[in-house]
Write an enzyme that holds these catalytic residues in place. Structure first.
Site, PDB file in Angstrom:
ATOM      1  N   SER A  34       0.831  -1.211   0.000  1.00 43.94           N
ATOM      2  CA  SER A  34       0.000   0.000   0.000  1.00 43.94           C
ATOM      3  C   SER A  34       0.860   1.253   0.000  1.00 43.94           C
ATOM      4  CB  SER A  34      -0.944   0.005   1.203  1.00 43.94           C
ATOM      5  OG  SER A  34      -0.217  -0.055   2.418  1.00 43.94           O
ATOM      6  N   THR A  35       2.021   1.188   0.633  1.00 44.57           N
ATOM      7  CA  THR A  35       2.970   2.308   0.598  1.00 44.57           C
ATOM      8  C   THR A  35       4.370   1.848   0.198  1.00 44.57           C
ATOM      9  OG1 THR A  35       3.452   2.086   2.967  1.00 44.57           O
ATOM     10  CG2 THR A  35       1.708   3.627   2.349  1.00 44.57           C
ATOM     11  N   TYR A 137      -0.996   9.703  14.555  1.00 45.11           N
ATOM     12  CA  TYR A 137       0.133   8.840  14.197  1.00 45.11           C
ATOM     13  C   TYR A 137       0.991   8.560  15.423  1.00 45.11           C
ATOM     14  CZ  TYR A 137       4.869   7.701  12.712  1.00 45.11           C
ATOM     15  OH  TYR A 137       6.109   7.121  12.606  1.00 45.11           O
ATOM     16  N   LYS A 141       1.492   4.909  17.641  1.00 42.69           N
ATOM     17  CA  LYS A 141       2.774   4.274  17.927  1.00 42.69           C
ATOM     18  C   LYS A 141       2.989   4.137  19.437  1.00 42.69           C
ATOM     19  CE  LYS A 141       4.957   3.747  13.866  1.00 42.69           C
ATOM     20  NZ  LYS A 141       5.800   2.630  13.433  1.00 42.69           N
ATOM     21  N   ASN A 166      14.896  11.792  12.732  1.00 40.26           N
ATOM     22  CA  ASN A 166      14.760  12.047  11.291  1.00 40.26           C
ATOM     23  C   ASN A 166      15.672  11.104  10.519  1.00 40.26           C
ATOM     24  OD1 ASN A 166      13.982  14.656  12.733  1.00 40.26           O
ATOM     25  ND2 ASN A 166      13.252  15.029  10.659  1.00 40.26           N
ATOM     26  N   HIS A 183       9.236  14.903   3.848  1.00 43.64           N
ATOM     27  CA  HIS A 183      10.504  15.009   4.553  1.00 43.64           C
ATOM     28  C   HIS A 183      11.447  15.979   3.839  1.00 43.64           C
ATOM     29  CE1 HIS A 183       9.729  10.756   6.362  1.00 43.64           C
ATOM     30  NE2 HIS A 183       8.988  11.700   6.915  1.00 43.64           N
ATOM     31  N   LEU A 184      12.207  16.736   4.640  1.00 44.43           N
ATOM     32  CA  LEU A 184      12.979  17.862   4.110  1.00 44.43           C
ATOM     33  C   LEU A 184      14.007  17.444   3.066  1.00 44.43           C
ATOM     34  CD1 LEU A 184      13.789  20.830   4.107  1.00 44.43           C
ATOM     35  CD2 LEU A 184      15.272  20.342   6.083  1.00 44.43           C
ATOM     36  N   TYR A 202       9.736  26.796   6.648  1.00 42.43           N
ATOM     37  CA  TYR A 202       8.611  27.204   7.487  1.00 42.43           C
ATOM     38  C   TYR A 202       9.108  27.899   8.755  1.00 42.43           C
ATOM     39  CZ  TYR A 202       5.878  24.316   4.355  1.00 42.43           C
ATOM     40  OH  TYR A 202       5.275  23.788   3.230  1.00 42.43           O
ATOM     41  N   ARG A 215      16.902  19.921  13.552  1.00 40.17           N
ATOM     42  CA  ARG A 215      16.474  18.531  13.669  1.00 40.17           C
ATOM     43  C   ARG A 215      17.685  17.590  13.681  1.00 40.17           C
ATOM     44  NH1 ARG A 215      12.777  20.933  15.011  1.00 40.17           N
ATOM     45  NH2 ARG A 215      10.605  20.880  14.273  1.00 40.17           N
TER      46      ARG A 215
END
Length: 323
Positions: A34-35, A137, A141, A166, A183-184, A202, A215
């Site tokens: 699915s992903t 999400y 978890k 990350n 994701h960056l 941002y 990050r």
């Protein structure tokens, strides 16, 4: 050893599967695609296309353990479609734990997340800090982490939850391929490839050296190595929880500037308003992983992380152009 890797056609699951195979283990990947991507399953692994909810059909006593990556992971999607996350992430793990119990498979490494902490009260973040997720999400978890703790105490499961910060970079044929991408580093590389006009930054007025968010980035291969160490570190009846990160932070502008140097492209940027819930600094303390797993990241350099991601992105773009 023989291991089942759920979600092994995805980014992290695929890299971990490759590392298991390289270590001489037998690997079966279970993924509903699915992903994930069929080509993300490394050569040498047995592949089963199926849902995590049906895992009992394939899991038996011949397996020595399970590495569990089969989860939806888009924060924004979880806010607008929370039931999808409860059904798959929590319901799927419920089915997995029951199947493991019935089959007598007593070793588990779970792909958890820093999203379980929410907005941290202090930095670096440790495993004893409050867990206050700000989206479904992260909440899903965290619920699974609680489930695993109960399973370990009641039924002797030997388990570890690894909370990623990350993850970036690539390993062989495995790299980030999210749709939509959030994701960056892969977004910056899309700009370098000409697939995006500019990268949005941002907020530029955070209390950080250059005003942008900071990050903690970890190379996906370092992450994979931690999973193999965790398989050896877990003990029956105990649920080990470890953060995985470099322990160093890089700002958004540092990432963009490093990507410019690595790719040789300009990578235009535009400043956008802050996003709600974005903490100024999010960096992991990985001391528990160092002490309990003996894990030390060997690829902490941001340029190396981006170089590997860039090589993967160019190969993927070339395949798309050719096909």
């Amino acid at each position: 050893m023989r291991y089942l890797v759920t979600g092994g056609a995805g980014y992290v699951g695929g890299v971990v599967s490759a590392h298991l195979l390289e270590a001489g283990h037998e690997v079966t990947v279970l993924d509903d695609l699915s992903t994930g991507f069929r080509e993300g399953v490394p050569a040498g692994a047995t592949f089963i296309e199926g849902r995590i909810q049906d895992v009992a059909r394939w899991l038996d006593a011949s397996y020595d353990g399970v590495l569990h990556f089969a989860a939806f992971s888009q924060v924004g999607e979880s806010v607008v479609d929370p039931e999808k996350y409860w059904v798959n992430n929590v319901g799927g793990t419920t089915a997995l734990l029951a199947a493991m119990r019935d089959a007598g498979v007593r070793r588990l490494v779970f792909s958890s997340t820093a999203a379980t902490y929410g907005e941290p009260r202090s930095v670096p973040v440790t495993e004893t800090d409050p867990t206050l997720p700000t989206n479904p999400y992260g909440a899903s978890k965290l619920a699974v982490d609680h489930m695993i703790t109960g399973e370990a105490r009641a039924h002797g499961l030997a388990a570890a939850s690894l909370r990623y910060f990350n993850v970036a970079g690539a390993y062989g044929s495995c790299g980030e391929r999210h749709d939509p991408e959030s994701h960056l580093i892969p977004l910056v590389l899309q700009v370098a490839l000409g697939r995006r006009d500019a990268i949005s930054v941002y907020g530029g007025d955070y209390p950080t050296p250059d005003g942008t968010c900071v990050r903690d980035y970890i190379h996906v291969a370092d992450l994979a190595e931690a999973h193999l160490l965790a398989l050896d570190a877990v003990t029956p009846g105990d649920h080990l929880i470890c953060n995985l990160g470099n322990g160093n932070g890089f700002s958004v502008r540092e990432v963009v500037e490093t990507a410019r140097k690595v790719t040789g492209h300009a990578v235009p940027e535009v400043t956008a308003p802050r996003r709600a819930g974005d903490p100024a600094v999010l960096v992991a303390s990985a001391e528990a992983a160092r002490e309990r797993l003996g894990w030390v990241p060997s690829r902490p350099d941001l340029a190396e992380i981006i170089e590997d991601a860039w090589a993967f992105a160019r190969r993927a773009a070339a395949r798309e152009s050719a096909g």
